[in-house]
Write an enzyme that holds these catalytic residues in place. Structure first.
Site, PDB file in Angstrom:
ATOM      1  N   LYS A  97      -2.771   5.883  -4.583  1.00  0.00           N
ATOM      2  CA  LYS A  97      -3.910   6.739  -4.237  1.00  0.00           C
ATOM      3  C   LYS A  97      -3.796   8.110  -4.892  1.00  0.00           C
ATOM      4  O   LYS A  97      -2.700   8.669  -4.984  1.00  0.00           O
ATOM      5  CB  LYS A  97      -4.021   6.918  -2.716  1.00  0.00           C
ATOM      6  CG  LYS A  97      -3.934   5.619  -1.914  1.00  0.00           C
ATOM      7  CD  LYS A  97      -4.277   5.800  -0.456  1.00  0.00           C
ATOM      8  CE  LYS A  97      -3.930   4.556   0.360  1.00  0.00           C
ATOM      9  NZ  LYS A  97      -2.508   4.499   0.779  1.00  0.00           N
ATOM     10  N   ASP A 157       0.833  -1.205   0.000  1.00  0.00           N
ATOM     11  CA  ASP A 157       0.000   0.000   0.000  1.00  0.00           C
ATOM     12  C   ASP A 157       0.866   1.253   0.000  1.00  0.00           C
ATOM     13  O   ASP A 157       1.658   1.469   0.915  1.00  0.00           O
ATOM     14  CB  ASP A 157      -0.873  -0.004   1.257  1.00  0.00           C
ATOM     15  CG  ASP A 157      -1.827   1.182   1.303  1.00  0.00           C
ATOM     16  OD1 ASP A 157      -2.926   1.069   0.711  1.00  0.00           O
ATOM     17  OD2 ASP A 157      -1.467   2.221   1.882  1.00  0.00           O
ATOM     18  N   HIS A 207      -7.911   9.183  -2.214  1.00  0.00           N
ATOM     19  CA  HIS A 207      -7.332   9.241  -0.873  1.00  0.00           C
ATOM     20  C   HIS A 207      -8.255   9.938   0.118  1.00  0.00           C
ATOM     21  O   HIS A 207      -8.303   9.600   1.296  1.00  0.00           O
ATOM     22  CB  HIS A 207      -5.984   9.971  -0.938  1.00  0.00           C
ATOM     23  CG  HIS A 207      -5.000   9.530   0.084  1.00  0.00           C
ATOM     24  ND1 HIS A 207      -3.654   9.487  -0.145  1.00  0.00           N
ATOM     25  CD2 HIS A 207      -5.146   9.106   1.353  1.00  0.00           C
ATOM     26  CE1 HIS A 207      -3.024   9.062   0.929  1.00  0.00           C
ATOM     27  NE2 HIS A 207      -3.908   8.829   1.859  1.00  0.00           N
ATOM     28  N   TYR A 249       2.786   9.819  -0.241  1.00  0.00           N
ATOM     29  CA  TYR A 249       3.865   9.281   0.596  1.00  0.00           C
ATOM     30  C   TYR A 249       5.249   9.574   0.031  1.00  0.00           C
ATOM     31  O   TYR A 249       6.258   9.343   0.700  1.00  0.00           O
ATOM     32  CB  TYR A 249       3.705   7.769   0.828  1.00  0.00           C
ATOM     33  CG  TYR A 249       2.373   7.346   1.393  1.00  0.00           C
ATOM     34  CD1 TYR A 249       1.481   8.286   1.914  1.00  0.00           C
ATOM     35  CD2 TYR A 249       1.984   6.017   1.396  1.00  0.00           C
ATOM     36  CE1 TYR A 249       0.251   7.896   2.412  1.00  0.00           C
ATOM     37  CE2 TYR A 249       0.755   5.617   1.903  1.00  0.00           C
ATOM     38  CZ  TYR A 249      -0.110   6.573   2.402  1.00  0.00           C
ATOM     39  OH  TYR A 249      -1.324   6.180   2.893  1.00  0.00           O
TER      40      TYR A 249
HETATM   41  P1  NAP Z   1       0.548   1.044  11.615  1.00  0.00           P
HETATM   42  O1  NAP Z   1       0.415  -0.109  10.660  1.00  0.00           O
HETATM   43  O2  NAP Z   1      -0.539   1.314  12.575  1.00  0.00           O
HETATM   44  O3  NAP Z   1       1.928   0.845  12.380  1.00  0.00           O
HETATM   45  C1  NAP Z   1       2.325   1.764  13.371  1.00  0.00           C
HETATM   46  C2  NAP Z   1       3.708   1.448  13.892  1.00  0.00           C
HETATM   47  O4  NAP Z   1       3.724   0.142  14.453  1.00  0.00           O
HETATM   48  C3  NAP Z   1       4.795   1.422  12.818  1.00  0.00           C
HETATM   49  O5  NAP Z   1       5.439   2.668  12.769  1.00  0.00           O
HETATM   50  C4  NAP Z   1       5.741   0.287  13.219  1.00  0.00           C
HETATM   51  O6  NAP Z   1       7.026   0.771  13.569  1.00  0.00           O
HETATM   52  C5  NAP Z   1       5.058  -0.352  14.422  1.00  0.00           C
HETATM   53  N1  NAP Z   1       4.985  -1.829  14.293  1.00  0.00           N
HETATM   54  C6  NAP Z   1       4.799  -2.563  13.180  1.00  0.00           C
HETATM   55  N2  NAP Z   1       4.765  -3.879  13.465  1.00  0.00           N
HETATM   56  C7  NAP Z   1       4.951  -3.975  14.791  1.00  0.00           C
HETATM   57  C8  NAP Z   1       5.046  -5.071  15.681  1.00  0.00           C
HETATM   58  N3  NAP Z   1       4.929  -6.330  15.243  1.00  0.00           N
HETATM   59  N4  NAP Z   1       5.231  -4.811  17.007  1.00  0.00           N
HETATM   60  C9  NAP Z   1       5.346  -3.540  17.449  1.00  0.00           C
HETATM   61  N5  NAP Z   1       5.270  -2.462  16.656  1.00  0.00           N
HETATM   62  C10 NAP Z   1       5.084  -2.681  15.336  1.00  0.00           C
HETATM   63  O7  NAP Z   1       0.932   2.361  10.764  1.00  0.00           O
HETATM   64  P2  NAP Z   1       0.192   3.342   9.770  1.00  0.00           P
HETATM   65  O8  NAP Z   1       1.269   3.848   8.879  1.00  0.00           O
HETATM   66  O9  NAP Z   1      -0.656   4.304  10.519  1.00  0.00           O
HETATM   67  O10 NAP Z   1      -0.820   2.478   8.908  1.00  0.00           O
HETATM   68  C11 NAP Z   1      -0.379   1.456   7.987  1.00  0.00           C
HETATM   69  C12 NAP Z   1      -0.460   1.886   6.517  1.00  0.00           C
HETATM   70  O11 NAP Z   1      -1.803   2.253   6.192  1.00  0.00           O
HETATM   71  C13 NAP Z   1       0.350   3.119   6.121  1.00  0.00           C
HETATM   72  O12 NAP Z   1       1.744   2.840   6.016  1.00  0.00           O
HETATM   73  C14 NAP Z   1      -0.294   3.483   4.808  1.00  0.00           C
HETATM   74  O13 NAP Z   1       0.164   2.599   3.797  1.00  0.00           O
HETATM   75  C15 NAP Z   1      -1.779   3.231   5.150  1.00  0.00           C
HETATM   76  N6  NAP Z   1      -2.490   4.455   5.657  1.00  0.00           N
HETATM   77  C16 NAP Z   1      -3.445   5.013   4.859  1.00  0.00           C
HETATM   78  C17 NAP Z   1      -4.154   6.149   5.295  1.00  0.00           C
HETATM   79  C18 NAP Z   1      -5.195   6.754   4.421  1.00  0.00           C
HETATM   80  O14 NAP Z   1      -5.584   7.913   4.638  1.00  0.00           O
HETATM   81  N7  NAP Z   1      -5.690   6.025   3.468  1.00  0.00           N
HETATM   82  C19 NAP Z   1      -3.879   6.715   6.530  1.00  0.00           C
HETATM   83  C20 NAP Z   1      -2.913   6.103   7.350  1.00  0.00           C
HETATM   84  C21 NAP Z   1      -2.236   4.970   6.894  1.00  0.00           C
HETATM   85  P3  NAP Z   1       8.375   0.128  12.912  1.00  0.00           P
HETATM   86  O15 NAP Z   1       8.423   0.582  11.485  1.00  0.00           O
HETATM   87  O16 NAP Z   1       9.466   0.699  13.754  1.00  0.00           O
HETATM   88  O17 NAP Z   1       8.249  -1.376  13.037  1.00  0.00           O
HETATM   89  C1  WDT Z   2      -7.087  11.477   8.059  1.00  0.00           C
HETATM   90  C2  WDT Z   2      -6.062  12.270   8.557  1.00  0.00           C
HETATM   91  C3  WDT Z   2      -7.045  11.031   6.761  1.00  0.00           C
HETATM   92  C4  WDT Z   2      -1.053   9.831   6.884  1.00  0.00           C
HETATM   93  C5  WDT Z   2      -4.961  12.569   7.748  1.00  0.00           C
HETATM   94  C6  WDT Z   2      -5.966  11.362   5.938  1.00  0.00           C
HETATM   95  C7  WDT Z   2      -1.792  11.003   6.715  1.00  0.00           C
HETATM   96  C8  WDT Z   2      -2.842  10.088   4.781  1.00  0.00           C
HETATM   97  C9  WDT Z   2      -1.214   8.799   6.034  1.00  0.00           C
HETATM   98  C10 WDT Z   2      -2.106   8.914   4.965  1.00  0.00           C
HETATM   99  C11 WDT Z   2      -4.964  12.138   6.455  1.00  0.00           C
HETATM  100  C12 WDT Z   2      -2.668  11.096   5.670  1.00  0.00           C
HETATM  101  N1  WDT Z   2      -0.480   7.603   6.245  1.00  0.00           N
HETATM  102  O1  WDT Z   2      -0.386   6.732   5.388  1.00  0.00           O
HETATM  103  O2  WDT Z   2       0.053   7.445   7.365  1.00  0.00           O
HETATM  104  O3  WDT Z   2      -4.087  12.586   4.121  1.00  0.00           O
HETATM  105  O4  WDT Z   2      -2.872  13.608   5.937  1.00  0.00           O
HETATM  106  O5  WDT Z   2      -2.324   7.915   4.091  1.00  0.00           O
HETATM  107  S1  WDT Z   2      -3.618  12.494   5.454  1.00  0.00           S
END
Ligand code: NAP
Ligand code: WDT
Length: 297
Positions: free
Chosen positions: A84, A50, A117, A55
């Site tokens: 996205k 993803d 997005h 990003y």
């Molecule tokens: P997340 O998956 O909730 O992970 C948060 C943190 O957890 C990471 O920084 C990681 O640090 C740590 N982690 C991972 N595996 C672990 C484990 N087994 N034990 C302990 N800690 C662990 O992070 P997120 O980036 O918020 O969400 C995931 C993905 O969703 C993003 O990278 C992005 O691709 C997508 N996303 C999309 C949106 C959107 O608006 N559509 C928003 C937010 C995120 P380390 O790297 O140090 O392991």
């Molecule tokens: C809610 C708040 C929705 C981080 C912020 C979207 C921030 C998009 C990520 C992302 C936003 C945002 N990410 O992957 O951690 O568009 O700023 O995908 S944001």
């Protein structure tokens, strides 16, 4: 036991692996880490990746995918890649050029999934699917009202295949999940491990998900980790889950989500943790009609 490459069938007939690799990292993290981590993730067994224009890492992520194809580890069709569309390209005539720019950065011919997005219009997205540049199209951060607006659009050609939203035990999206299931839209969970707490949009006073005593106790019981409990929870309720890590050991650890099962009682216990904690809120987008987070769901 679940197979490593378990997939869900999307409403347009394509398949999405139920565990995805999140590639977002804060801007201060060097972009070369995205290359390294994505290669490690593919080696560990992740097949769903993803990313997004936002990003600023599609060049590195694309390079990682292409290098694992070049060394014979995977074929392009084994990888499910999501990009996205960012808000600066929402005008219909800018949508396809934005996707083509992502593809150019990636050096790929198509993306498997192209998401809006942040909530806006859709027509130009359908054309990207027709042109073969995106196998599937979907949305992100849409609430129920916004999903209904799309689904009720006269002349809608393709339903979104998924809605990617924040989802974890403290914000479990039960109602949105039920609605999505009813409409055959896959809910994809982001911040399933509690998000990037160091980012400015995360309230430092919010509770730390992976330190939750109930998740820790379940981890102990299953001889796993709180992170694995949080990931497994999503798979067993029919949610596709993303896990971001740039750390080799944790990337490998997260693949263990396919090696154990939670009991129905465990699932109920985790359901009980739901407490309306949203880690990602974006005030700069606040204001009707597009801000998604003022409705209940
Ligand atoms: P997340 O998956 O909730 O992970 C948060 C943190 O957890 C990471 O920084 C990681 O640090 C740590 N982690 C991972 N595996 C672990 C484990 N087994 N034990 C302990 N800690 C662990 O992070 P997120 O980036 O918020 O969400 C995931 C993905 O969703 C993003 O990278 C992005 O691709 C997508 N996303 C999309 C949106 C959107 O608006 N559509 C928003 C937010 C995120 P380390 O790297 O140090 O392991
Ligand atoms: C809610 C708040 C929705 C981080 C912020 C979207 C921030 C998009 C990520 C992302 C936003 C945002 N990410 O992957 O951690 O568009 O700023 O995908 S944001």
């Amino acid at each position: 036991m679940d197979s490593k490459y378990q997939c869900v069938k999307l409403n347009d007939g394509h398949f999405m692996p139920v565990l995805g690799f999140g590639t977002y990292a804060p801007p201060e993290v060097p972009k070369s880490k995205a290359l390294e981590a994505t290669k490690l993730a593919i080696e560990a067994g992740f097949r769903h990746i993803d990313s997004a224009h936002l990003y600023n890492n599609e060049e590195q992520v694309g390079l990682a995918i292409r290098s694992k194809i070049a060394d014979g580890s995977v074929k392009r069709e084994d990888i499910f890649y999501t990009s996205k569309l960012w808000c600066n390209s929402h005008r219909p005539e800018l949508v396809r050029p934005a996707l083509e720019r992502s593809l150019k950065n990636l050096q790929l011919d198509y993306v498997d999934l192209y998401l809006i997005h942040f909530p806006v219009s859709v027509k130009a997205m359908e054309k990207c699917k027709d042109a073969g540049l995106a196998k599937s199209i979907g949305v992100s951060n849409f609430n129920r009202r916004q999903l209904e607006m799309i689904l009720n659009k006269p002349g809608l050609k393709y339903k979104p295949v998924c809605n990617q939203v924040e989802c974890h035990p403290y914000f479990n999206q039960r109602k949105l999940l039920d609605f999505c299931k009813l409409k055959d839209i896959v809910l994809v969970a982001y911040s399933a491990l509690g998000s990037h707490r160091e980012e400015k949009w995360v309230d430092p006073n919010s509770p730390v998900l992976l330190e939750d005593p109930v998740l820790c106790a379940l981890a102990k019981k299953h001889k796993r980790t709180p992170a694995l409990i949080a990931l497994r929870y999503q798979l067993q309720r029919g949610v596709v889950v993303l896990a971001k890590s740039y750390n080799e050991q944790r990337i490998r650890e997260n693949m263990q989500v396919f090696e154990f099962q939670l009991t129905p009682e465990d699932m109920k216990t985790i359901d009980g943790l739901n407490k309306n904690v949203r880690y990602l809120t974006l005030d700069i987008f606040a204001g009707p009609p597009n801000y998604p987070f003022s409705d209940e769901y």
